[in-house]
Every structure is written in structure tokens, then in C-alpha cells.
Design a protein around this motif. Structure first.
Motif, PDB file in Angstrom:
ATOM      1  N   LEU A  79     121.678  13.421  -4.296  1.00 48.26           N
ATOM      2  CA  LEU A  79     121.134  13.662  -5.500  1.00 48.26           C
ATOM      3  C   LEU A  79     121.804  14.861  -6.025  1.00 48.26           C
ATOM      4  CD1 LEU A  79     117.431  13.077  -4.988  1.00 48.26           C
ATOM      5  CD2 LEU A  79     118.747  11.627  -6.489  1.00 48.26           C
ATOM      6  N   THR A  80     122.077  15.947  -5.234  1.00 50.77           N
ATOM      7  CA  THR A  80     123.002  17.041  -5.556  1.00 50.77           C
ATOM      8  C   THR A  80     124.293  16.716  -6.282  1.00 50.77           C
ATOM      9  OG1 THR A  80     121.648  18.544  -4.078  1.00 50.77           O
ATOM     10  CG2 THR A  80     123.695  19.142  -4.989  1.00 50.77           C
ATOM     11  N   PHE A  81     124.665  15.870  -5.489  1.00 52.52           N
ATOM     12  CA  PHE A  81     126.226  15.358  -6.114  1.00 52.52           C
ATOM     13  C   PHE A  81     126.079  14.629  -7.499  1.00 52.52           C
ATOM     14  CE2 PHE A  81     129.586  12.119  -6.095  1.00 52.52           C
ATOM     15  CZ  PHE A  81     130.529  12.843  -6.413  1.00 52.52           C
ATOM     16  N   VAL A  82     125.127  13.763  -7.445  1.00 51.87           N
ATOM     17  CA  VAL A  82     124.761  12.912  -8.598  1.00 51.87           C
ATOM     18  C   VAL A  82     124.254  13.691  -9.754  1.00 51.87           C
ATOM     19  CG1 VAL A  82     123.836  10.781  -9.848  1.00 51.87           C
ATOM     20  CG2 VAL A  82     124.702  10.942  -7.329  1.00 51.87           C
ATOM     21  N   THR A  83     123.448  14.468  -9.780  1.00 49.02           N
ATOM     22  CA  THR A  83     122.486  15.154 -10.796  1.00 49.02           C
ATOM     23  C   THR A  83     123.237  16.438 -11.309  1.00 49.02           C
ATOM     24  OG1 THR A  83     121.021  16.383  -9.333  1.00 49.02           O
ATOM     25  CG2 THR A  83     120.668  13.742 -10.367  1.00 49.02           C
ATOM     26  N   MET A  84     124.021  17.093 -10.406  1.00 49.23           N
ATOM     27  CA  MET A  84     124.483  18.495 -10.791  1.00 49.23           C
ATOM     28  C   MET A  84     125.878  18.640 -10.456  1.00 49.23           C
ATOM     29  SD  MET A  84     121.463  20.492  -8.308  1.00 49.23           S
ATOM     30  CE  MET A  84     120.316  19.358  -7.889  1.00 49.23           C
ATOM     31  N   SER A  85     126.413  18.368  -9.211  1.00 50.88           N
ATOM     32  CA  SER A  85     128.052  18.328  -9.362  1.00 50.88           C
ATOM     33  C   SER A  85     128.645  17.761 -10.056  1.00 50.88           C
ATOM     34  CB  SER A  85     128.408  18.329  -7.782  1.00 50.88           C
ATOM     35  OG  SER A  85     127.776  18.790  -6.796  1.00 50.88           O
ATOM     36  N   VAL A  86     128.545  16.507 -10.442  1.00 52.42           N
ATOM     37  CA  VAL A  86     129.464  15.778 -11.348  1.00 52.42           C
ATOM     38  C   VAL A  86     129.403  16.437 -12.717  1.00 52.42           C
ATOM     39  CG1 VAL A  86     129.923  13.400 -12.447  1.00 52.42           C
ATOM     40  CG2 VAL A  86     129.467  13.565  -9.816  1.00 52.42           C
ATOM     41  N   PRO A  87     128.055  16.197 -13.323  1.00 50.49           N
ATOM     42  CA  PRO A  87     127.938  16.696 -14.649  1.00 50.49           C
ATOM     43  C   PRO A  87     128.499  18.283 -14.934  1.00 50.49           C
ATOM     44  CG  PRO A  87     125.726  16.089 -13.914  1.00 50.49           C
ATOM     45  CD  PRO A  87     126.869  16.077 -12.560  1.00 50.49           C
ATOM     46  N   HIS A  88     128.474  18.991 -13.904  1.00 53.05           N
ATOM     47  CA  HIS A  88     128.981  20.412 -13.831  1.00 53.05           C
ATOM     48  C   HIS A  88     130.615  20.464 -14.038  1.00 53.05           C
ATOM     49  CE1 HIS A  88     129.151  24.594 -12.055  1.00 53.05           C
ATOM     50  NE2 HIS A  88     129.908  24.746 -13.166  1.00 53.05           N
ATOM     51  N   ALA A  89     131.140  19.502 -13.223  1.00 55.35           N
ATOM     52  CA  ALA A  89     132.615  19.328 -13.291  1.00 55.35           C
ATOM     53  C   ALA A  89     133.267  18.656 -14.411  1.00 55.35           C
ATOM     54  CB  ALA A  89     132.924  18.411 -11.993  1.00 55.35           C
ATOM     55  N   VAL A  90     132.541  17.939 -15.060  1.00 60.50           N
ATOM     56  CA  VAL A  90     133.232  16.907 -16.133  1.00 60.50           C
ATOM     57  C   VAL A  90     132.468  17.453 -17.605  1.00 60.50           C
ATOM     58  CG1 VAL A  90     133.580  15.044 -14.636  1.00 60.50           C
ATOM     59  CG2 VAL A  90     131.360  14.927 -15.895  1.00 60.50           C
ATOM     60  N   CYS A  91     131.538  17.986 -17.777  1.00 57.20           N
ATOM     61  CA  CYS A  91     130.778  18.494 -18.892  1.00 57.20           C
ATOM     62  C   CYS A  91     130.886  19.876 -19.427  1.00 57.20           C
ATOM     63  CB  CYS A  91     129.506  17.856 -18.953  1.00 57.20           C
ATOM     64  SG  CYS A  91     129.090  16.184 -18.690  1.00 57.20           S
ATOM     65  N   ALA A  92     131.125  19.774 -20.773  1.00 56.31           N
ATOM     66  CA  ALA A  92     130.834  21.252 -21.258  1.00 56.31           C
ATOM     67  C   ALA A  92     129.659  21.560 -21.492  1.00 56.31           C
ATOM     68  CB  ALA A  92     131.682  21.563 -22.373  1.00 56.31           C
ATOM     69  N   ARG A  93     129.144  23.033 -21.500  1.00 54.10           N
ATOM     70  CA  ARG A  93     127.794  22.993 -21.753  1.00 54.10           C
ATOM     71  C   ARG A  93     127.126  22.742 -23.129  1.00 54.10           C
ATOM     72  NH1 ARG A  93     128.336  28.554 -21.467  1.00 54.10           N
ATOM     73  NH2 ARG A  93     127.928  28.661 -19.240  1.00 54.10           N
ATOM     74  N   PHE A  94     125.925  22.261 -23.053  1.00 50.29           N
ATOM     75  CA  PHE A  94     125.192  21.809 -24.132  1.00 50.29           C
ATOM     76  C   PHE A  94     124.867  22.948 -24.978  1.00 50.29           C
ATOM     77  CE2 PHE A  94     125.654  18.044 -22.307  1.00 50.29           C
ATOM     78  CZ  PHE A  94     124.818  16.925 -22.919  1.00 50.29           C
ATOM     79  N   LYS A  95     124.752  22.690 -26.183  1.00 45.14           N
ATOM     80  CA  LYS A  95     124.133  23.832 -27.319  1.00 45.14           C
ATOM     81  C   LYS A  95     122.867  23.528 -26.978  1.00 45.14           C
ATOM     82  CE  LYS A  95     128.015  23.834 -30.708  1.00 45.14           C
ATOM     83  NZ  LYS A  95     128.335  23.308 -32.070  1.00 45.14           N
ATOM     84  N   VAL A  96     122.071  24.701 -27.581  1.00 48.19           N
ATOM     85  CA  VAL A  96     120.589  24.773 -27.467  1.00 48.19           C
ATOM     86  C   VAL A  96     119.649  23.578 -28.168  1.00 48.19           C
ATOM     87  CG1 VAL A  96     118.643  26.081 -27.885  1.00 48.19           C
ATOM     88  CG2 VAL A  96     120.455  27.068 -27.274  1.00 48.19           C
ATOM     89  N   GLU A  97     120.460  23.525 -29.423  1.00 47.99           N
ATOM     90  CA  GLU A  97     119.808  22.339 -30.097  1.00 47.99           C
ATOM     91  C   GLU A  97     120.247  20.788 -29.639  1.00 47.99           C
ATOM     92  OE1 GLU A  97     123.598  23.494 -32.474  1.00 47.99           O
ATOM     93  OE2 GLU A  97     121.846  24.545 -31.423  1.00 47.99           O
ATOM     94  N   GLN A  98     121.166  20.968 -28.871  1.00 53.42           N
ATOM     95  CA  GLN A  98     121.713  19.604 -28.298  1.00 53.42           C
ATOM     96  C   GLN A  98     120.741  19.134 -27.060  1.00 53.42           C
ATOM     97  OE1 GLN A  98     125.902  20.483 -27.625  1.00 53.42           O
ATOM     98  NE2 GLN A  98     126.610  19.158 -29.139  1.00 53.42           N
TER      99      GLN A  98
END
Length: 320
Positions: A277-296
Motif C-alpha cells: 500500500l505504501t508503494f501504491v498510494t505514496m511512492s508512485v504518486p510522489h515519483a510521478v506527480c507534481a504538488r497539487f495546489k490548495v484549491e485542486q
């Protein structure tokens, strides 16, 4: 006397303080290592979060001149204590420390206390950066709390079918129902709720790309801007433990039917599932996504994620 010793053991060793800290630190270290590998870096040692905590413990605690000293120092202790208490209510599949008729309500309250403790600490520091961070933390809490509650209601309704109230908030009852009827993850009506819970996990923990309250490049660590020494280390350790707590909660809610009959083996299975679950929900999004804006973040959780949870709740309530 024996009951008292067992209670002390549960709180300090398993499934409480020691177990949560060890597993949480390993998950945090593994997350950093996995993200580094996906970004073609070597990454820090697996135990780097623990080294960081020890380093903080050896540093001086600097209290801002205009800070409310008592609240500033009490906030990290309150948050950490509330999180360890949550662990006592989460069954390790066949093994349960505390079980009541309203486990989910208590857990929801205590997890909120963890977030509020960070807000209180930031407010007590008197820092403008912390002020921006605490406002963002409040937005994040408002964002994920709605889908989180809807997920819990959907699971409680499914497992409480046939009960006098038609819904259960007991985690042990949810586990027992899954042992008899199969894991909820494989009931088609709860698949949207499971997906929603997977999105709730990183935002509840404050992981990238949902770490809007601690955006280092924008607001200098935000809520933790003025923390140093052991209090800063305790907040960091709370973050590690929360990774395990949220993964374990998902396991119990949707995979609670797994039972080996041996507590140690059940604990190993839960740790293994937490790694996945750590890999799926945290590591992958961390590696491939930019930080969301507050309103996003707010829009995403109140539309997509809440919508998924609401679909499951409606389907379960209709008996489908």
C-alpha cells in the motif's frame, strides 16, 4: 496485576509504541528508497528516518520569542500519543487489543486530534509561515474527511447488515464479517470505496503530492517552520507512524478476512500488505506527480474521491 502488565505490554510494545515506530520508520525509509529508485537516484539508507529523529533529539529546542510555550511543546506530544492510541483499536487481523461498539468513531476522532495538534502547534509558534501552513492543513482536513467518513459508513453498513441498527462501527465486527463472507475489497459494490480510501491515505498522512501544508519550496516547511530539536523529531516520527496506521486501517477495513491463527504471522502479513500500500498510494504518486495546489486538493476530494465513496454507500444501502 496480570491484566495491568498486559495493558502496559500492549501500549508500549505490541501493537502500540515499539511496533508502530519500527514499522512506521521502515515504511518511511522504504518509501524514500523507492521514490529515489524510480527517479534514478540511489536514495538514503533504509533507516534514514530513524537517524533523522535521533539527530533532532540531539539538537537544541529553540522556542520563538512570541510563541505560546506550553501549547508549542505539548502539541507534538499530544499528536503522537493520539496516534499510538489509534493503533490499540486496530485489530491485527485475528488479534485485537481494545474492541468497542464504536471503534471507527474513536479512530476518526483520534486521527482528527493528530491533525489538530499540528494546527495548534503551528498557531502557537506565532510564525507567518506556520500560519499559512495551518490554514492549508485545515483545507486538507476538510478535503479528505468527507470521503473518509463516507467510506467508513459504506463499510459499516455492509458489515452491519442484519444487526439491530443496520450498521456497525466495530472494527472487530467488520473483521468477523469478512472472515465469514469474504474480504470487502472483492465485493463489487465496495470497490469504489476502496479506491476512495486509497486516495484518502496519502492526504491524511500529508504525503506528496498532497503535502500542501508543508510545501518546503513555498512556505519553508509551513506548520513545522519554527520547530527544532526533539519536538520537530517527534512530529517527524508521528508522520512515519501515521503511514503504518493508515495502511493498517485499510487492511482491516477491506482485507480483514485474512487470518493465519498466529499473531506473529498475522503481524507479518499486515506489514507486507502495508509495504504494498505504501508503494501504491505514496511512492508512485510522489515519483510521478507534481504538488497539487490548495484549491485542486479541495476540488479533487470533494468531487472525484467523495463521489467514489458515495457511489459505494448508495449501492450498499440499496443492498446491491
Amino acid at each position: 496485576m496480570t491484566n495491568l502488565l498486559w495493558t502496559v505490554f500492549h501500549v508500549l510494545v505490541f501493537p502500540g509504541l515499539l511496533f508502530c515506530v519500527v514499522v512506521g520508520v521502515l515504511l518511511a525509509g522504504l518509501d524514500r528508497k523507492l521514490v529515489a529508485r524510480m527517479q534514478n537516484r540511489v536514495g538514503p539508507p533504509l533507516l534514514q528516518p530513524w537517524y533523522d529523529f535521533l539527530k533532532c533529539c540531539g539538537k537544541e529546542t529553540i522556542i520563538p520569542r512570541h510563541a505560546k510555550r506550553g501549547l508549542f511543546l505539548a502539541a507534538p506530544v499530544l499528536g503522537f500519543a493520539a496516534l499510538i492510541t489509534v493503533a490499540l483499536f486496530i485489530p491485527v487481523f485475528s488479534y485485537s487489543t481494545f474492541s468497542t461498539t464504536a471503534d471507527l468513531v474513536v479512530i476518526l476522532y483520534l486521527l482528527t486530534v493528530v491533525g489538530v495538534s499540528m494546527i495548534v502547534g503551528a498557531a502557537a509558534s506565532g510564525s507567518p509561515f506556520a500560519g499559512v501552513g495551518l490554514s492549508r492543513e485545515m483545507v486538507a482536513m476538510i478535503s479528505y474527511e468527507l470521503p473518509f467518513v463516507l467510506v467508513l459508513l459504506a463499510v459499516g453498513r455492509m458489515a452491519g447488515e442484519g444487526s439491530p441498527l443496520g450498521v456497525t462501527f466495530s472494527l472487530q465486527a467488520i473483521v468477523n464479517w469478512q472472515v465469514a463472507n469474504g474480504n470487502l475489497l472483492f465485493h463489487w459494490s465496495l470497490i469504489p470505496a476502496a479506491l476512495a480510501m486509497l486516495f484518502v491515505i496519502p492526504c491524511e498522512i500529508g504525503m506528496h503530492p498532497f503535502d500542501i501544508a508543508e510545501a518546503e519550496t513555498e512556505i519553508c516547511e509551513g506548520t513545522l517552520a519554527e520547530y527544532s530539536g526533539p519536538p520537530a523529531g517527534l512530529f517527524r516520527l508521528t508522520h512515519c507512524v501515521k503511514m503504518y496506521i493508515m495502511c493498517a486501517l485499510f487492511c482491516v477495513l477491506f482485507l480483514g478476512g485474512i487470518r493465519t491463527g498466529y499473531v506473529a504471522l498475522d503481524a507479518l502479513v499486515m506489514v507486507g500488505l502495508s509495504v504494498v500500500l505504501t508503494f501504491v498510494t505514496m511512492s508512485v504518486p510522489h515519483a510521478v506527480c507534481a504538488r497539487f495546489k490548495v484549491e485542486q486538493v479541495f476540488k479533487f476530494y470533494w468531487t472525484v474521491v467523495a463521489g467514489l465513496a458515495l457511489i459505494s454507500l448508495i449501492l450498499v444501502w440499496l443492498g446491491l
